[in-house]
Design an enzyme around this catalytic site. Structure first.
Site, mmCIF file in Angstrom:
data_model
loop_
_atom_site.group_PDB
_atom_site.id
_atom_site.type_symbol
_atom_site.label_atom_id
_atom_site.label_comp_id
_atom_site.label_asym_id
_atom_site.label_seq_id
_atom_site.Cartn_x
_atom_site.Cartn_y
_atom_site.Cartn_z
ATOM 1 N N ASP A 2 0.635 -1.012 -0.152
ATOM 2 C CA ASP A 2 0.095 0.130 -0.040
ATOM 3 C C ASP A 2 0.865 1.430 0.057
ATOM 4 O O ASP A 2 1.925 1.339 0.667
ATOM 5 C CB ASP A 2 -0.699 -0.105 1.325
ATOM 6 C CG ASP A 2 -1.746 1.020 1.300
ATOM 7 O OD1 ASP A 2 -1.657 1.897 0.599
ATOM 8 O OD2 ASP A 2 -2.941 0.912 2.295
ATOM 9 N N SER A 3 0.638 2.280 -0.506
ATOM 10 C CA SER A 3 1.490 3.457 -0.972
ATOM 11 C C SER A 3 1.544 4.150 0.455
ATOM 12 O O SER A 3 2.517 4.915 0.727
ATOM 13 C CB SER A 3 0.752 4.464 -1.723
ATOM 14 O OG SER A 3 -0.532 5.058 -1.549
ATOM 15 N N GLY A 4 0.745 4.183 1.461
ATOM 16 C CA GLY A 4 0.768 4.977 2.577
ATOM 17 C C GLY A 4 -0.490 5.851 2.820
ATOM 18 O O GLY A 4 -0.643 6.596 3.759
ATOM 19 N N PHE A 45 -3.845 5.762 2.795
ATOM 20 C CA PHE A 45 -4.848 5.459 3.664
ATOM 21 C C PHE A 45 -4.269 5.570 4.965
ATOM 22 O O PHE A 45 -5.147 6.266 5.950
ATOM 23 C CB PHE A 45 -5.128 3.946 3.665
ATOM 24 C CG PHE A 45 -6.379 3.667 4.825
ATOM 25 C CD1 PHE A 45 -7.626 4.046 4.433
ATOM 26 C CD2 PHE A 45 -6.182 3.010 5.765
ATOM 27 C CE1 PHE A 45 -8.763 3.811 5.368
ATOM 28 C CE2 PHE A 45 -7.193 2.798 6.920
ATOM 29 C CZ PHE A 45 -8.350 3.029 6.621
ATOM 30 N N GLN A 56 -10.153 7.141 -7.494
ATOM 31 C CA GLN A 56 -10.783 7.669 -6.257
ATOM 32 C C GLN A 56 -12.015 8.549 -7.036
ATOM 33 O O GLN A 56 -12.690 7.991 -7.990
ATOM 34 C CB GLN A 56 -9.833 8.842 -5.750
ATOM 35 C CG GLN A 56 -8.778 8.242 -5.070
ATOM 36 C CD GLN A 56 -9.465 7.639 -3.762
ATOM 37 O OE1 GLN A 56 -10.353 7.602 -3.286
ATOM 38 N NE2 GLN A 56 -8.422 6.912 -3.066
ATOM 39 N N GLY A 66 -10.887 4.590 -1.434
ATOM 40 C CA GLY A 66 -11.914 5.351 -0.826
ATOM 41 C C GLY A 66 -13.001 4.836 -0.621
ATOM 42 O O GLY A 66 -14.045 5.449 -0.538
ATOM 43 N N ASP A 117 -7.937 -7.050 -0.070
ATOM 44 C CA ASP A 117 -7.495 -7.050 1.383
ATOM 45 C C ASP A 117 -8.171 -6.576 2.433
ATOM 46 O O ASP A 117 -9.193 -5.562 2.131
ATOM 47 C CB ASP A 117 -6.049 -6.310 1.074
ATOM 48 C CG ASP A 117 -6.346 -4.796 1.468
ATOM 49 O OD1 ASP A 117 -5.927 -4.218 2.442
ATOM 50 O OD2 ASP A 117 -6.736 -3.980 0.238
ATOM 51 N N CYS A 161 -16.033 -26.849 8.391
ATOM 52 C CA CYS A 161 -14.456 -26.236 8.082
ATOM 53 C C CYS A 161 -13.745 -27.483 8.469
ATOM 54 O O CYS A 161 -13.805 -28.141 9.304
ATOM 55 C CB CYS A 161 -14.404 -25.014 8.990
ATOM 56 S SG CYS A 161 -12.671 -24.465 8.662
ATOM 57 N N CYS A 207 -10.112 -26.887 8.425
ATOM 58 C CA CYS A 207 -9.012 -26.044 8.836
ATOM 59 C C CYS A 207 -8.331 -26.856 9.931
ATOM 60 O O CYS A 207 -8.966 -27.681 10.562
ATOM 61 C CB CYS A 207 -8.985 -24.588 9.122
ATOM 62 S SG CYS A 207 -9.638 -24.093 10.847
ATOM 63 N N CYS A 255 -10.123 -26.242 13.331
ATOM 64 C CA CYS A 255 -11.598 -26.996 13.508
ATOM 65 C C CYS A 255 -11.292 -28.533 13.593
ATOM 66 O O CYS A 255 -11.978 -29.296 14.251
ATOM 67 C CB CYS A 255 -12.325 -26.823 12.184
ATOM 68 S SG CYS A 255 -13.229 -24.852 12.610
ATOM 69 N N HIS A 291 -7.670 -19.851 11.714
ATOM 70 C CA HIS A 291 -9.195 -20.089 11.240
ATOM 71 C C HIS A 291 -9.738 -19.146 10.361
ATOM 72 O O HIS A 291 -10.316 -19.530 9.306
ATOM 73 C CB HIS A 291 -10.113 -20.350 12.401
ATOM 74 C CG HIS A 291 -11.621 -20.415 11.923
ATOM 75 N ND1 HIS A 291 -11.815 -21.814 11.424
ATOM 76 C CD2 HIS A 291 -12.519 -19.600 11.957
ATOM 77 C CE1 HIS A 291 -13.126 -21.501 11.335
ATOM 78 N NE2 HIS A 291 -13.461 -20.197 11.494
#
Length: 376
Positions: A94-96, A98, A191, A218, A268, A306, A308, A311, A337
């Site tokens: 991420d560019s920073g 946010f 944006q 955004g 993400d 599940c 995983c 679980c 999980h």
């Protein structure tokens, strides 16, 4: 020249869902994909080996945090972020923008960039498009994001228009700041706030500049889900078919399924990891709060459907005990999980698109959810 490419493998006949394959210099990413967030060079409570075991193909790290601590030049001297954190798969940074947005009154935005006070020690810093790119290159990211301003919601149209125009100029400067052909991809960020015409304008101007992929920024900043989906509906169809589409910072499992239906390739969000540390666990039927006393004698797994590691080996009663005892293992098991749930949801979506049954998958997903949300 970038070593990055994107191939569209299949489109869903009844929606805009896409099945794709992204090739980076450090590996292939099958899309739709969810990227676990490793803000400070670590996905909290997860070993890199466990991330791979849960089919994490790519992770996200953050320019702002690593710039402040331990510093991008230190990471460069130590062999780059991949070696530093023992992760040999792709990393998106991420560019920073946010994080700077979240500083509120501690920052001042100008044409040059953003001046801000460090949340660590109060020191005065500046982050510009050129520096953001230099930091990401020093880290050795495989996908680099342009520097932009994340617009607060709600914001007046005049502010959104000025901010979006500034982000477009910063995107141009970000592209020009690339030091050379290192094999990394550069993504632009659309944006425009919650104004459809400004979203269209932003997308068109970024396409004129030209990027390896395009993100929607955004969003998930306090707006209603329907407004978020409206902005996806406006912007995503405008973007090139042969480039990946990334919606940043989104979101709930429901957001992901609806985003995929609208043509999103990458997501993400800190939700699965942060919620895990707070005792909220995702299941095929909704969410549960493992803190509740009702689970004190419950010998069942978190989710009977599940498969995983957690679980298969631990009960709700044990996980509640760990959480109530403030044990570190609680965060580790809960996080594993939740990430399994998110990453497996992507596998299911990819399979459904391949088989031409994404519509049925989407319907089944929502029918299985508890209407009240969190299970009491």
């Amino acid at each position: 020249m970038s070593e990055f490419s994107f191939e569209l493998l299949k489109s869903d006949p009844d929606s805009r869902a896409r099945r794709g394959r992204m090739t980076t210099r450090r590996g292939i990413v099958e899309t739709p994909a969810f990227m676990p967030v490793g803000t400070q060079g670590t996905v909290k409570a997860m070993l890199p080996e466990d991330l791979k075991a849960e089919d994490a193909q790519i992770i996200l790290a953050n320019t702002y945090h690593l710039f402040l601590r331990p510093g991008h030049e230190r990471i460069r001297r130590l062999g780059g972020l991949h070696r530093f954190m023992n992760w040999d798969g792709p990393i998106l940074t991420d560019s920073g923008g946010f994080q700077v947005f979240s500083l509120g009154k501690l920052r001042k935005i100008s044409e040059e960039g953003v001046r801000f006070q460090s949340h660590l020690d109060g020191s005065h810093q500046i982050l510009t498009p050129e520096l953001s790119i230099a930091v990401q290159e020093a880290l050795g990211a495989d996908i680099i994001m342009v520097f932009d301003e994340c617009i607060p919601y709600p914001s007046p149209r005049s502010y959104v228009a000025d901010s979006t125009a500034l982000s477009t100029r910063w995107a141009e400067r970000s592209k020009q700041a690339r030091s050379g052909p290192d094999g990394a991809a550069l993504f632009g960020i659309v944006q425009g706030g919650m104004y459809p015409d400004l979203r269209r304008q932003s997308a068109e101007q970024l396409m004129d500049i030209g990027f390896d992929g395009y993100a929607l920024g955004g969003l998930s900043v306090g707006e209603e889900a329907e407004r978020m989906y409206e902005m996806m509906d406006v912007a995503l169809p405008l973007l090139p078919v042969d480039r990946p589409r990334y919606v940043m910072g989104v979101g709930t499992p429901e957001n992901l399924v609806e985003g995929i239906a609208r043509g999103v390739d990458m997501f993400d969000c800190v939700m699965p990891t942060r919620n895990a540390r707070n005792g909220t666990l995702f299941t095929s039927f909704g969410k549960i709060s493992i803190k509740q006393a009702r689970y004190a004698d419950d010998d069942n797994p978190i989710d009977p459907e599940c498969d995983c590691y957690v679980c298969r080996h631990y009960s709700r009663a044990y996980l509640r005990h760990l959480f109530q005892s403030n044990e570190i293992l609680a965060s580790m098991l809960n996080t594993r999980h939740n990430l399994h749930y998110y990453l497996n949801l992507m596998i299911q979506a990819r399979t459904a698109i391949e088989r031409g049954r994404f519509g049925a998958f989407r319907t089944d997903f929502f029918q299985s959810r508890n209407p009240g949300g969190l299970i009491a």
